[in-house]
Structures are given as C-alpha cells and as structure tokens.
Design an enzyme around this catalytic site. Sequence first.
Site, PDB file in Angstrom:
ATOM      1  N   CYS A  20       0.823  -1.189   0.000  1.00 48.12           N
ATOM      2  CA  CYS A  20       0.000   0.000   0.000  1.00 48.12           C
ATOM      3  C   CYS A  20       0.867   1.253   0.000  1.00 48.12           C
ATOM      4  CB  CYS A  20      -0.955   0.083   1.183  1.00 48.12           C
ATOM      5  SG  CYS A  20      -2.119  -1.266   1.235  1.00 48.12           S
ATOM      6  N   ARG A  34       4.142  -0.495  -4.699  1.00 47.07           N
ATOM      7  CA  ARG A  34       3.801  -0.968  -3.359  1.00 47.07           C
ATOM      8  C   ARG A  34       2.507  -1.789  -3.337  1.00 47.07           C
ATOM      9  NH1 ARG A  34       6.797   1.907   0.342  1.00 47.07           N
ATOM     10  NH2 ARG A  34       5.442   1.246   2.019  1.00 47.07           N
ATOM     11  N   GLY A  78      -0.770  -1.087   6.277  1.00 46.56           N
ATOM     12  CA  GLY A  78      -0.451  -1.892   7.461  1.00 46.56           C
ATOM     13  C   GLY A  78      -1.651  -2.709   7.896  1.00 46.56           C
ATOM     14  N   GLU A  99      18.307 -17.208  -6.721  1.00 48.21           N
ATOM     15  CA  GLU A  99      17.848 -15.893  -7.170  1.00 48.21           C
ATOM     16  C   GLU A  99      17.313 -15.966  -8.608  1.00 48.21           C
ATOM     17  OE1 GLU A  99      17.020 -13.278  -5.885  1.00 48.21           O
ATOM     18  OE2 GLU A  99      17.187 -11.694  -7.362  1.00 48.21           O
ATOM     19  N   LYS A 112      13.522 -15.013  -9.627  1.00 50.09           N
ATOM     20  CA  LYS A 112      13.209 -14.016 -10.659  1.00 50.09           C
ATOM     21  C   LYS A 112      12.225 -14.619 -11.667  1.00 50.09           C
ATOM     22  CE  LYS A 112      14.180 -11.026  -9.209  1.00 50.09           C
ATOM     23  NZ  LYS A 112      14.880 -10.835  -7.973  1.00 50.09           N
ATOM     24  N   GLU A 114       8.609 -15.099 -10.042  1.00 50.71           N
ATOM     25  CA  GLU A 114       7.807 -13.899  -9.771  1.00 50.71           C
ATOM     26  C   GLU A 114       7.443 -13.140 -11.036  1.00 50.71           C
ATOM     27  OE1 GLU A 114       9.752 -11.177  -7.081  1.00 50.71           O
ATOM     28  OE2 GLU A 114      11.674 -11.406  -8.059  1.00 50.71           O
ATOM     29  N   HIS A 150      19.305 -36.069  -4.828  1.00 45.74           N
ATOM     30  CA  HIS A 150      18.619 -36.457  -3.600  1.00 45.74           C
ATOM     31  C   HIS A 150      17.120 -36.127  -3.665  1.00 45.74           C
ATOM     32  CE1 HIS A 150      22.384 -37.472  -1.655  1.00 45.74           C
ATOM     33  NE2 HIS A 150      22.899 -36.374  -2.210  1.00 45.74           N
ATOM     34  N   LYS A 207       6.372  -4.445  -3.690  1.00 48.86           N
ATOM     35  CA  LYS A 207       7.815  -4.344  -3.497  1.00 48.86           C
ATOM     36  C   LYS A 207       8.218  -4.337  -2.030  1.00 48.86           C
ATOM     37  CE  LYS A 207      11.927  -2.434  -5.365  1.00 48.86           C
ATOM     38  NZ  LYS A 207      12.360  -3.756  -5.861  1.00 48.86           N
TER      39      LYS A 207
HETATM   40  C1  AGP Z   1      12.399 -10.025  -5.040  1.00 51.91           C
HETATM   41  O1  AGP Z   1      12.499  -9.662  -6.356  1.00 51.91           O
HETATM   42  C2  AGP Z   1      11.502  -9.198  -4.210  1.00 51.91           C
HETATM   43  N1  AGP Z   1      11.552  -7.830  -4.469  1.00 51.91           N
HETATM   44  C3  AGP Z   1      11.532  -9.576  -2.726  1.00 51.91           C
HETATM   45  O2  AGP Z   1      11.899 -10.895  -2.552  1.00 51.91           O
HETATM   46  C4  AGP Z   1      12.406  -8.675  -1.809  1.00 51.91           C
HETATM   47  O3  AGP Z   1      13.756  -8.937  -2.010  1.00 51.91           O
HETATM   48  C5  AGP Z   1      12.008  -8.929  -0.352  1.00 51.91           C
HETATM   49  O4  AGP Z   1      10.658  -8.632  -0.180  1.00 51.91           O
HETATM   50  C6  AGP Z   1      12.847  -8.140   0.614  1.00 51.91           C
HETATM   51  O5  AGP Z   1      12.714  -6.767   0.427  1.00 51.91           O
HETATM   52  P1  AGP Z   1      13.719  -5.761   1.104  1.00 51.91           P
HETATM   53  O6  AGP Z   1      15.069  -6.009   0.527  1.00 51.91           O
HETATM   54  O7  AGP Z   1      13.191  -4.404   0.763  1.00 51.91           O
HETATM   55  O8  AGP Z   1      13.697  -6.034   2.580  1.00 51.91           O
END
Ligand code: AGP
Length: 613
Positions: free
Chosen positions: A2, A27, A101, A482, A486, A489, A505, A608
Amino acid sequence: MCGIIGYIGPQSTVEVLLGGLKRLEYRGYDSAGIATAHDGTLHVLRSQGKLDNLERQVGSRPMEGHYGLGHTRWATHGRPNEENAHPHRDCTKTLVVVHNGIIENYLDLKSRLSAEGHRFVTETDTEVIAHLLEKHFRSDLEQAVMETLKELDGVFAFATLSARQPDTLVGARNGPPLVVGLGEGESFLASDIPAFLSHTRSVMYLDDGEVAVLTPDGLRLVSHEGKEIKREPARITWDPIQVEKQGYKHFMLKEINEQPRAVRDTLLGRYSLDTGRIHLDETGLDDDSLKRTRKISLIACGTSWHAALVGKFLIENIARIPVEVDIASEFRYRNPILGPDDLVVGISQSGETADTLAALKATRDRGVTTLAICNVLGSMATRICTGTLYTHAGPEIGVASTKSFTTQLVALYLLAFKLAQIRGHLSPEESQNVLAEIARAAHVMEQTLLLAETLEGIAREFHLASNFLYLARGPLYPIALEGALKLKELSYIHAEGYPAGEMKHGPIALIDGRMPVVVLALTGLLFEKTANNIQEAKARGARIIAFATEGDRRLEQILDEDRDHLVFLPEHPELISPLIAVVPLQLLAYHISVARGCDVDQPRNLAKSVTVE
Ligand code: AGP
C-alpha cells in the site's frame, strides 16, 4: 504494501496525487483511490485494479481542491474490489482515511463501534480508523487522531482529511514508513520519497510513534503522546530522472542495465587501491568492536536473503568468522542464541520489510550490535540499527529486485574485506589484489549485459515451459536460487533453485524431456563436479542452458548443439562470479516474462515493500 500520498498546496491536487500514486504503484496495485476537499465537501474516486482505471475515471469526472489524499492498495483484509479500495469514509462521509499496514484489533473495534451505531460498508480493517476518528472528532482533526491512536493495535501508517477542517492533513506512523516532503508553499506526505521527488528533495521521515500535522502554515511533528518534536529536514540526492524509465520498455530492464553504475557508486569512496584500505567509518562500527565479533548473523527476506547466503561464503572465506543466515520471519520467532560480541546484519533494499525490522528490533533490545545494509536513506532499518552501510543503487521501482541485489553483494564484499583486514586475514597487498578484482566488476557486468540478445533468443525458445530447475554450487548456489525466484515472480513459471550436488537427492525425479535445467558452471567453483551433474540431468532427458566462462570450452563436449545452450560469460576473477552470474539470469527471466506477455514491473500478487507479516 500500500502506498499513501497526501498533498496541500496550490497545484492541481488531482495531478499531484495521481503522479505520486504512479510512483508508489510498486507498493501494491489491487486498487487505487483519491479524495480531495473542496467547498466543504469531500470528493472521492476509487477503482479496482491498476491506477490506469482510476485515471480513466478522473478523466471523465474532474475533481477540484487543494487538499487531497491518495492510495494504492495491496490487499490484506478484504477482497481487491472497489468497495474495499481506499480512501475509506466514516458514517457522515465528512472524513477520509488512507492506510498502510494492519490493525490487529480491528474485529474487537468493529463490533464495539457497530454496537455504538457505526455502519460498516467494507471488509477492511482500515474502516475502523475512519469510524474511530468520527467518534473522537470534536473540532480538531489532530486531537481526533491522538484519541484514535490510543485504541489501535498493530503496525500501521495512516493519513486523514476532514471536510470539517479541510486545511489540515494528519498522518500517523507506527511501523510502515511515512515521509513528509517540504516544498515552496506546499507539503506532501507519502509512503516513499519517489512519490514527490519531482516536486521537492527536502524531506523529513516520521519515526514510529510520531504524528505529522500539515497545514498551509507548514508542518508540525508531535509524538503519539502529543509532545512537540523538532527535526531538521534532510536533502535527498536522488535525481527525479532516476525514477523515470528513460526510454527503456520496463523499469526492470532499466535497472538491470544500471547495475554497473550502481556497483561503481556503492564502491565509490569506500576503498583505496593504493593502500588497500577499506573505509566504512560511516557505519559507526569501530574497529575494536568489529575485531571482537565472534559470530555474525545475516537476516533478510527474499532476494536480500539470497544476498545474505552469498555473504556467508564471503565473510567465512575471507574473514574467517562464523556466519549464520536466517530468513527474518524465522529468526524473529526462533529464539536465536546471541552473545554480546555478535553482530547481526539486516539486509533490506527498502529498509521497511516488516519481518526484517521485527528481527532487528528484537536483536537491538537484547543489546546486540546491529548493522543495516540498506538502499533507502533514513528508512526504518537504518533507524533501528547501530550503524548502516548504504548501498547506492538509487531508487528501484521494478517490483523484482535487481540492482539492489548486486549492490547488496558489493556491500557484503566490503564488509568481508574490512573484517578480514582488522582480524589480520588480509595483508595490505592481498587487499589491493581483491580490491582490484572487485573494481573490475562493473566493467565485466557491462560486457555481460551484451548477452541480452542471446538470452532473448533462448527465452523465446523456452517461454512456454512449465518448470525450470536452476543448479549451481558454492557461492553461485544462492545465485541459482535468485535466478529461480526471478523467473517465478516475473513469469509465473514454477522454478526451483538447488545446490547442484543435491539434485540427485530428490529433484532429479522432476526431470524429463520437457524440463529446462539452467546450470552455472563457471571455471573454478567446482566446475568438474557441476559438469557431472549436467551429465546426470542430460541422462534423464533434460535440456540444458549452461553458463560457462569465456575461454573454457569443456562443456562443448557434453552438450548437444541442437538441444542445449552454452552461454559464455566474460572472463573474470572467480571472487566476483556471484556479481556477474546473476546478470544473465535476470535477463533470462525478464525476456521469458516479456515473451509470455506478463506484467514485468508489476507481477501479480506482489508488492515491493512487504510491510506486513
Ligand atoms: C524479489 O524480487 C523481491 N523484491 C523480494 O523478494 C524482496 O527482495 C524482499 O521482499 C525483501 O525486500 P527488502 O530487501 O526491501 O527487505
């Protein structure tokens, strides 16, 4: 999770709000809404889905007013429909509230307020704030906010505007960020700086437990208890142009391409090649306490956790200090063993991830030294921690982390080198050597970015696959994780990252002729063992997309030209392989996502900054 924007000033409020929401859409993008106060009335427009929908509504129903609030939502309580979109109103419809929140006691409050006669029309927790404000409003919005705050439990930031006192915006923070922007004859209130960066660079962060009262006369900061707070505004160095796409099709592609610059900026001024010295004085951690450090815990979420996993390799190998790595949401509930000579490092791009913050707070409260590795100036993580090592990635708008990851790695290299020097594991000469290697990273990245076209071709070939496996060893194993994250997502393809040696395994059972297996098989780094794993995967019919080091043609003997792909990364020192190897995996995921027609910058269900648990 948000985004909030508020504005008081002479400009077209609707334009400022929509511009701000555009910058905050990372956000959350389940719904969006705005409210303005004009002629003693509140005008509210809300829309399900992305901001474009709201913009279309505004186009057909213009709104006036010099005071306003806006919101972009990542749904927690209540479906992502128009009814649950913010701003939310009280029964009298003279007051609006936008919120980021969770109000944890909202069910209790809702039944109490309902019994008192308040009518609820949404499924959200936010609506209780509107009704509490209504209940407590006598003649002053600030006083109503103070009374309301006493009744709320949870982590939240909210802002409110009332038609009965339309020249006042009030924002309160208890967890998620709120920052005030101070312009010439105008003020802004937002969840993040990019929301108003094109208007002002003069900012003031609210701390937890603080309330901001914005009027045409300026800003007043008070604590939740009503105590006046004096604070000087900070000046942000970010350039408004940095939050534009600058000709790139997506923010993510721009941010991938910005990595050489971001890496250079994060290294800038922090080392001397002549002396081999590392300068991290800005962290406030003195050499004596770093020398005493017996154990380091790295805590983070998501991509930042992958950086932490690489950090463990670096710090243990270079500085010979034991390192534990934890996902923040686990660390905070597992009662970790921490001693007075431990160092806990929280890694977070945003500095506002709820779990990372909670873990850092708990650590700080136990008297343990904490360090934030963070990209956002003045964010909560930097306020909680004993010291901060900033990454200088610049604003990252794409929801998928890219340049924030590589700059976190750079910060971890510097930390590892610094610890190694203090503890006598790196002589000045050795320091000069490793620093020269890291100094090359940006240039090697530039060369690696030239592989974009090759990777676009591979992406076109594999974009319809349903599953991917990513394999690597040692410090490249987190890069495999990673790469898989990527892909998941951005393209919604199921992908797993595994240490290559672990494949047999279990995950090997997944492999058949339809399964692409991405393997990082760079020179050194247990190449032969990884090559064996490629053979094992091929024997089960997998199609291999292998990344090797330029000049090392050994994999050509194993791979089939017509089924597999062998991509050569520019020759580089083994030390910096994690920084280099992640770039093609970012590009591969990006191009697969584009080929599938997915929304690269705003993948479904994601936000994000994860400011709730
Ligand atoms: C990954 O591409 C995401 N943006 C997500 O996993 C992100 O790294 C995670 O939410 C942590 O965010 P931060 O580094 O702002 O704490």
